[in-house]
Structure formats: C-alpha cells, structure tokens
Design an enzyme around this catalytic site. Structure first.
Site, PDB file in Angstrom:
ATOM      1  N   THR A   1     -24.410  -6.811 -40.785  1.00 26.69           N
ATOM      2  CA  THR A   1     -23.212  -7.631 -40.508  1.00 26.69           C
ATOM      3  C   THR A   1     -23.632  -8.870 -39.711  1.00 26.69           C
ATOM      4  O   THR A   1     -24.602  -8.809 -38.950  1.00 26.69           O
ATOM      5  CB  THR A   1     -22.216  -6.788 -39.697  1.00 26.69           C
ATOM      6  OG1 THR A   1     -21.645  -5.825 -40.562  1.00 26.69           O
ATOM      7  CG2 THR A   1     -21.111  -7.617 -39.074  1.00 26.69           C
TER       8      THR A   1
ATOM      9  N   ARG B   1     -11.290   0.349 -47.430  1.00 26.78           N
ATOM     10  CA  ARG B   1     -11.642   0.578 -46.016  1.00 26.78           C
ATOM     11  C   ARG B   1     -11.754  -0.761 -45.288  1.00 26.78           C
ATOM     12  O   ARG B   1     -12.341  -1.726 -45.796  1.00 26.78           O
ATOM     13  CB  ARG B   1     -12.970   1.330 -45.955  1.00 26.78           C
ATOM     14  CG  ARG B   1     -13.456   1.622 -44.529  1.00 26.78           C
ATOM     15  CD  ARG B   1     -14.484   0.612 -44.066  1.00 26.78           C
ATOM     16  NE  ARG B   1     -15.095   0.982 -42.793  1.00 26.78           N
ATOM     17  CZ  ARG B   1     -15.889   0.193 -42.097  1.00 26.78           C
ATOM     18  NH1 ARG B   1     -16.193  -1.009 -42.549  1.00 26.78           N
ATOM     19  NH2 ARG B   1     -16.380   0.578 -40.943  1.00 26.78           N
ATOM     20  N   VAL B   2     -11.178  -0.845 -44.096  1.00 27.79           N
ATOM     21  CA  VAL B   2     -11.294  -2.054 -43.265  1.00 27.79           C
ATOM     22  C   VAL B   2     -11.955  -1.659 -41.948  1.00 27.79           C
ATOM     23  O   VAL B   2     -11.541  -0.680 -41.318  1.00 27.79           O
ATOM     24  CB  VAL B   2      -9.909  -2.680 -43.003  1.00 27.79           C
ATOM     25  CG1 VAL B   2     -10.020  -3.857 -42.042  1.00 27.79           C
ATOM     26  CG2 VAL B   2      -9.268  -3.126 -44.310  1.00 27.79           C
ATOM     27  N   GLY B   3     -12.975  -2.387 -41.555  1.00 31.40           N
ATOM     28  CA  GLY B   3     -13.673  -2.083 -40.308  1.00 31.40           C
ATOM     29  C   GLY B   3     -13.145  -2.902 -39.145  1.00 31.40           C
ATOM     30  O   GLY B   3     -12.024  -3.429 -39.175  1.00 31.40           O
TER      31      GLY B   3
ATOM     32  N   GLY C   1     -21.655  -2.944 -35.478  1.00 35.31           N
ATOM     33  CA  GLY C   1     -21.989  -1.533 -35.330  1.00 35.31           C
ATOM     34  C   GLY C   1     -20.986  -0.680 -36.067  1.00 35.31           C
ATOM     35  O   GLY C   1     -20.373  -1.135 -37.044  1.00 35.31           O
ATOM     36  N   HIS C   2     -20.812   0.527 -35.601  1.00 36.54           N
ATOM     37  CA  HIS C   2     -19.957   1.478 -36.304  1.00 36.54           C
ATOM     38  C   HIS C   2     -18.482   1.092 -36.146  1.00 36.54           C
ATOM     39  O   HIS C   2     -17.887   1.236 -35.079  1.00 36.54           O
ATOM     40  CB  HIS C   2     -20.204   2.881 -35.756  1.00 36.54           C
ATOM     41  CG  HIS C   2     -19.535   3.925 -36.585  1.00 36.54           C
ATOM     42  ND1 HIS C   2     -18.244   4.315 -36.379  1.00 36.54           N
ATOM     43  CD2 HIS C   2     -19.975   4.606 -37.659  1.00 36.54           C
ATOM     44  CE1 HIS C   2     -17.915   5.223 -37.290  1.00 36.54           C
ATOM     45  NE2 HIS C   2     -18.952   5.420 -38.071  1.00 36.54           N
TER      46      HIS C   2
HETATM   47  N1  ASP Z   1     -18.845  -3.265 -37.883  1.00 25.79           N
HETATM   48  C1  ASP Z   1     -19.073  -3.366 -39.311  1.00 25.79           C
HETATM   49  C2  ASP Z   1     -18.100  -2.483 -40.039  1.00 25.79           C
HETATM   50  O1  ASP Z   1     -17.900  -1.367 -39.609  1.00 25.79           O
HETATM   51  C3  ASP Z   1     -20.456  -3.022 -39.708  1.00 25.79           C
HETATM   52  C4  ASP Z   1     -21.569  -3.626 -38.893  1.00 25.79           C
HETATM   53  O2  ASP Z   1     -21.316  -4.269 -37.887  1.00 25.79           O
HETATM   54  O3  ASP Z   1     -22.727  -3.448 -39.252  1.00 25.79           O
HETATM   55  O4  ASP Z   1     -17.582  -2.872 -41.051  1.00 25.79           O
END
Ligand code: ASP
Length: 284
Positions: free
Chosen positions: A166, A194-196, A217-218
C-alpha cells in the site's frame, strides 16, 4: 514559517529495497510542495507510487478472490477537506478519483458508483492487473481450494505472505498547512466489496491544523483502533509525535502489521511493526 517536508511510504511489510520508489515519489512531490500546495504534492507522490508495479496500489494492485481489481484511495488536507473512493475499479490512478471526490458534494464514493463518477469526470478505463498480481491470486486460490488455507486461519487474516505495498504520503508546506494521501489494492485474501482502512477518515488517514497521519498495515485492525485519529487527538492533547506514534505501534495486536508516517508542526516520524519502504524529502 514551517519547514516544508514530504514523507512517503510503500506499505507495512514492503522491503527497504523498495524505498527507491518512495524516494522518486517524494522528490517529485517535493518540487510541487515548493509551489506551496501540500494537497497537490501528496497527490503527485501517490500517482507515481500507483504507477510503480512493485506497490499494491494502482497498477500492481492485489486482486480480489473472484479475480476483480477493486482499489481504495483517499486524500485529506488541514482545512478539513476530504475525499475518498472505495472498491473502485478500472482506472490507473484511484488517487485522482479521490481528489475529484474532495471537490464534490460527497466524501466517499464506493463500488460502481465511484467508477461511474470517475468516468463522468473524464478518467479513462484502464486495467491495473499485472502478471504478478495474477500469479499471487492463483497461489491464494490454490491454497483455498486445497483446504491448506481456511477463512478462519490466522494466515487468512494476515494475507499470507503477500500483504504489503500500500502507498501513502504526508506533506507540510512552508505556511504550515498539511495534506495526506493513501492508495491501496487492499490485502491478498479479499472478498469483492471489502473496504479497508485506507479510504476511511480517522482510520488510515487524518489531517488537521496540527499535522497529517497516514497508516498502512492490517486494515481491519486499523479500522477497529482508528489509529490515525488517535494519533491526531494525542497531538491535540500536547503529546510528542514520536511518542504517540511509537505507542500505537507498540500497542498494535501481536501478529498484525502497522506502519505510520506522520508530520506535526515541527516533527516528523515514520515507523512500523516490521519493515516498511519509505522516504523523506528533503532528507535530513
Ligand atoms: N491497510 C491496507 C488495507 O487493509 C493494506 C496495507 O496497508 O497494506 O487495505
């Protein structure tokens, strides 16, 4: 007067060797920042990183389990202006669509509505699918089919090995204004829709008169903790940027990755639970 500065990142988990891509983006954005517009600077950085196929944003984005490419992106500035797109598809620069949403009556556009908006604004259809993304998808699908990987496994949550790349940027201009941008293809093991955290104000991004914060991140864990807003609230309470960012990293649930780049009026910080490609311009 503030010291103009731009930070870029290439994702929590992205190897340090990819920092050259972050540096190219930061240097180009720095030239834009000299003209005084932090929002234009972070959009410039994001567009360059979206074009670098190593990163999981724009071209090179991870694919959904059905093979579709749906991307999230956002921009925000210290005047409180914010625009985001979620699960948008079929365009090279999701950050451009987010920037256009910022000027629209809405804050977030999602799915086919976001794509139609981008088309109406003149962003042409383009594929972001790369051979590398297709091969990663095939690996994930094979693991699911064979039963080696189940949706309840920790490996699913952590996106196997592919969960990185990302991109994001934060900028501070000489007149003390801030902006943040973020763009992602999401994680490896995603259902369509899915939305992060990346397009969600307060989760993946936040910006105000005291600073700008961008997380990676996650996504589900970042959403649950509203990491970017928590950092900003701590700044409002008078905390030092480095301390509050490090505290978020330290408190993040074990086995999940978090990276943060952030600027305050007179400080900057970048760090992660593991590796994170990144750059800073001008470099101190
Ligand atoms: N935070 C992003 C998501 O979960 C992924 C990432 O930052 O690598 O979509």
């Amino acid at each position: 007067m503030a010291t103009p500065l731009i930070l870029t990142h290439g994702g929590a988990g992205a190897p340090d060797e990819w920092s050259d891509g972050c540096q190219v983006a930061a240097a180009a954005a720095s030239a834009v920042l000299k003209a005084g517009d932090p929002l234009a600077a972070v959009v410039t950085a994001a567009r360059i990183l979206e074009d670098d196929e190593r990163f999981n944003a724009g071209t090179g984005s991870r694919l959904r389990l059905d093979g579709s490419c749906q991307m999230d992106a956002s921009v925000m500035d210290s005047e409180g202006r914010y625009g985001a797109v979620a699960a948008i598809h079929g365009l090279r620069h999701p950050i451009d669509a987010a920037r256009l949403v910022l000027d629209s009556p809405h804050s977030i556009l999602a799915g086919s509505g976001a794509t139609e908006f981008a088309r109406a604004k003149g962003l042409p259809p383009e594929s972001c699918v790369t051979a590398a993304a297709l091969s990663k998808l095939a690996k994930s699908q094979a693991a699911l089919r064979s039963g080696e990987l189940r949706p309840t496994d920790g490996a699913w949550q952590q996106g196997m090995e592919e969960f990185k790349g990302t991109i994001g940027a934060v900028a501070r201009s000489a007149d003390g204004r801030f902006a943040v941008s973020c763009s992602t293809g999401g994680t490896s093991l995603m259902l369509p829709g899915r939305v992060g955290d990346s397009p969600i104000i307060g989760a993946g991004v936040f910006c105000g008169p005291l600073g700008a914060i961008c997380c990676t991140g996650h996504g589900e864990q970042i959403l649950a903790r509203l990491v970017a807003h928590r950092v900003y609230l701590a700044l409002e309470a008078g905390a030092a940027l480095a301390e509050v960012c490090q505290a978020e990293i330290d408190a993040f649930p074990a086995d999940f990755s978090l990276g943060i780049i952030a600027l305050s009026k007179d400080q900057d910080w970048a760090g992660a639970t593991g590796s994170m490609a990144r750059s800073r311009d001008p470099d101190a």
